[in-house]
Design a protein around this motif. Structure first.
Motif, PDB file in Angstrom:
ATOM      1  N   ALA A 184       0.855  -1.186   0.000  1.00 23.02           N
ATOM      2  CA  ALA A 184       0.000   0.000   0.000  1.00 23.02           C
ATOM      3  C   ALA A 184       0.887   1.229   0.000  1.00 23.02           C
ATOM      4  O   ALA A 184       1.910   1.260   0.685  1.00 23.02           O
ATOM      5  CB  ALA A 184      -0.898   0.014   1.234  1.00 23.02           C
ATOM      6  N   HIS A 185       0.481   2.218  -0.791  1.00 21.99           N
ATOM      7  CA  HIS A 185       1.164   3.503  -0.753  1.00 21.99           C
ATOM      8  C   HIS A 185       0.170   4.580  -1.126  1.00 21.99           C
ATOM      9  O   HIS A 185      -0.964   4.296  -1.499  1.00 21.99           O
ATOM     10  CB  HIS A 185       2.426   3.516  -1.623  1.00 21.99           C
ATOM     11  CG  HIS A 185       2.182   3.465  -3.087  1.00 21.99           C
ATOM     12  ND1 HIS A 185       2.412   4.525  -3.912  1.00 21.99           N
ATOM     13  CD2 HIS A 185       1.719   2.477  -3.873  1.00 21.99           C
ATOM     14  CE1 HIS A 185       2.120   4.200  -5.160  1.00 21.99           C
ATOM     15  NE2 HIS A 185       1.689   2.962  -5.159  1.00 21.99           N
ATOM     16  N   CYS A 186       0.564   5.825  -0.983  1.00 20.69           N
ATOM     17  CA  CYS A 186      -0.363   6.956  -1.062  1.00 20.69           C
ATOM     18  C   CYS A 186      -0.356   7.701  -2.388  1.00 20.69           C
ATOM     19  O   CYS A 186      -1.182   8.596  -2.571  1.00 20.69           O
ATOM     20  CB  CYS A 186      -0.029   7.950   0.055  1.00 20.69           C
ATOM     21  SG  CYS A 186      -0.088   7.223   1.700  1.00 20.69           S
ATOM     22  N   VAL A 187       0.535   7.383  -3.274  1.00 23.13           N
ATOM     23  CA  VAL A 187       0.658   8.130  -4.526  1.00 23.13           C
ATOM     24  C   VAL A 187      -0.372   7.612  -5.527  1.00 23.13           C
ATOM     25  O   VAL A 187      -0.353   6.436  -5.889  1.00 23.13           O
ATOM     26  CB  VAL A 187       2.083   8.015  -5.114  1.00 23.13           C
ATOM     27  CG1 VAL A 187       2.185   8.758  -6.434  1.00 23.13           C
ATOM     28  CG2 VAL A 187       3.114   8.534  -4.117  1.00 23.13           C
ATOM     29  N   PRO A 188      -1.275   8.477  -5.984  1.00 24.13           N
ATOM     30  CA  PRO A 188      -2.255   8.052  -7.002  1.00 24.13           C
ATOM     31  C   PRO A 188      -1.540   7.599  -8.274  1.00 24.13           C
ATOM     32  O   PRO A 188      -0.473   8.123  -8.621  1.00 24.13           O
ATOM     33  CB  PRO A 188      -3.076   9.320  -7.254  1.00 24.13           C
ATOM     34  CG  PRO A 188      -2.882  10.168  -6.038  1.00 24.13           C
ATOM     35  CD  PRO A 188      -1.483   9.873  -5.576  1.00 24.13           C
ATOM     36  N   PRO A 189      -2.103   6.638  -8.998  1.00 25.03           N
ATOM     37  CA  PRO A 189      -1.459   6.131 -10.221  1.00 25.03           C
ATOM     38  C   PRO A 189      -1.098   7.224 -11.223  1.00 25.03           C
ATOM     39  O   PRO A 189      -0.067   7.132 -11.884  1.00 25.03           O
ATOM     40  CB  PRO A 189      -2.503   5.170 -10.800  1.00 25.03           C
ATOM     41  CG  PRO A 189      -3.307   4.734  -9.623  1.00 25.03           C
ATOM     42  CD  PRO A 189      -3.345   5.920  -8.691  1.00 25.03           C
ATOM     43  N   SER A 190      -1.918   8.267 -11.320  1.00 31.43           N
ATOM     44  CA  SER A 190      -1.623   9.338 -12.275  1.00 31.43           C
ATOM     45  C   SER A 190      -0.360  10.111 -11.920  1.00 31.43           C
ATOM     46  O   SER A 190       0.267  10.721 -12.793  1.00 31.43           O
ATOM     47  CB  SER A 190      -2.804  10.304 -12.363  1.00 31.43           C
ATOM     48  OG  SER A 190      -3.021  10.933 -11.107  1.00 31.43           O
ATOM     49  N   LEU A 191       0.024  10.106 -10.638  1.00 33.34           N
ATOM     50  CA  LEU A 191       1.232  10.823 -10.204  1.00 33.34           C
ATOM     51  C   LEU A 191       2.460   9.928 -10.086  1.00 33.34           C
ATOM     52  O   LEU A 191       3.579  10.422  -9.959  1.00 33.34           O
ATOM     53  CB  LEU A 191       0.983  11.511  -8.856  1.00 33.34           C
ATOM     54  CG  LEU A 191      -0.047  12.623  -8.831  1.00 33.34           C
ATOM     55  CD1 LEU A 191      -0.204  13.167  -7.419  1.00 33.34           C
ATOM     56  CD2 LEU A 191       0.340  13.732  -9.796  1.00 33.34           C
ATOM     57  N   GLN A 192       2.272   8.612 -10.116  1.00 31.92           N
ATOM     58  CA  GLN A 192       3.388   7.689  -9.896  1.00 31.92           C
ATOM     59  C   GLN A 192       4.562   7.945 -10.841  1.00 31.92           C
ATOM     60  O   GLN A 192       5.710   7.985 -10.384  1.00 31.92           O
ATOM     61  CB  GLN A 192       2.924   6.236 -10.000  1.00 31.92           C
ATOM     62  CG  GLN A 192       4.000   5.233  -9.623  1.00 31.92           C
ATOM     63  CD  GLN A 192       4.355   5.254  -8.151  1.00 31.92           C
ATOM     64  OE1 GLN A 192       3.471   5.261  -7.306  1.00 31.92           O
ATOM     65  NE2 GLN A 192       5.634   5.243  -7.834  1.00 31.92           N
TER      66      GLN A 192
END
Length: 195
Positions: free
Chosen positions: A176-184
């Motif tokens: 689990a992590h907090c970065v949305p896929p669009s920002l990865q």
């Protein structure tokens, strides 16, 4: 972002805007997330986002990695009402330990350790760190837990980068992590900002 401001709509990762880019040079991490820990709602939402994928999973203990993983790990343990185990840099524990060498994100050779009396065979442990950049630090923590017979229930961090080590961790463990896929992709290239 003001430390008192809470957006009207709080999408996953809204609190990432609280982080600050490195202004001190190459001996430091590229981004400093510690400011988001000062924001009450930001910290709560960050921990909630990290724990969401593990809802309903059996977790016996949370382990945080020295030093910034202690903040998120202890917060996660409190929310889950579980114990917290500190995985330390070598030389800080005055009890019997096992140790594991590793290479950190900056390429420095280090050693981490964990006390031997906290992990029993089959104990399910959620590993938490602030950031997974190259994966070396997290892999060493995984090895320590597994060496003592524990089971890695999952890995949680604000960001798990798409490096070779980050990909290996994602392929082998629930993460689990907090970065949305669009920002990865921006985070993988060390480009800060939401624009």
């Amino acid at each position: 972002m003001d430390l008192c401001h809470v957006p009207a709509t709080r999408e996953k990762g809204w609190y990432l805007a609280l982080m600050a880019p490195n202004i001190k040079g190459p001996n430091y991490a590229w981004l400093d997330p510690s400011r988001l820990y000062c924001h009450p709602q930001g910290l709560q939402d960050c921990v909630a986002d990290l724990l969401q994928p593990f809802q309903g999973d059996p977790i016996d203990m949370v382990a945080g990695i020295d030093a910034m993983g202690f903040i998120l790990g202890a917060a996660a343990a409190a929310v889950l009402q579980k114990g917290f185990l500190a995985i330390r840099k070598a030389g800080h524990l005055c009890v019997r330990t096992v140790s594991q060498p590793y290479t950190d994100y900056s390429g420095r050779e280090k050693v981490m350790e964990v006390r031997t009396d906290a992990i029993s065979p089959g104990l399910r442990i959620l590993l938490v760190d602030q950031w997974v950049e190259t994966g070396g630090t997290m892999r060493a923590a995984i090895q320590l837990v597994e060496q003592l017979g524990g089971v890695v229930a999952g890995v949680a961090a604000i960001c798990i980068e798409g490096s070779e080590g980050g990909r290996w961790i994602r392929e082998h463990y629930k993460c689990a992590h907090c970065v949305p896929p669009s920002l990865q992709p921006r985070f993988d290239r060390h480009q800060f900002g939401r624009e």
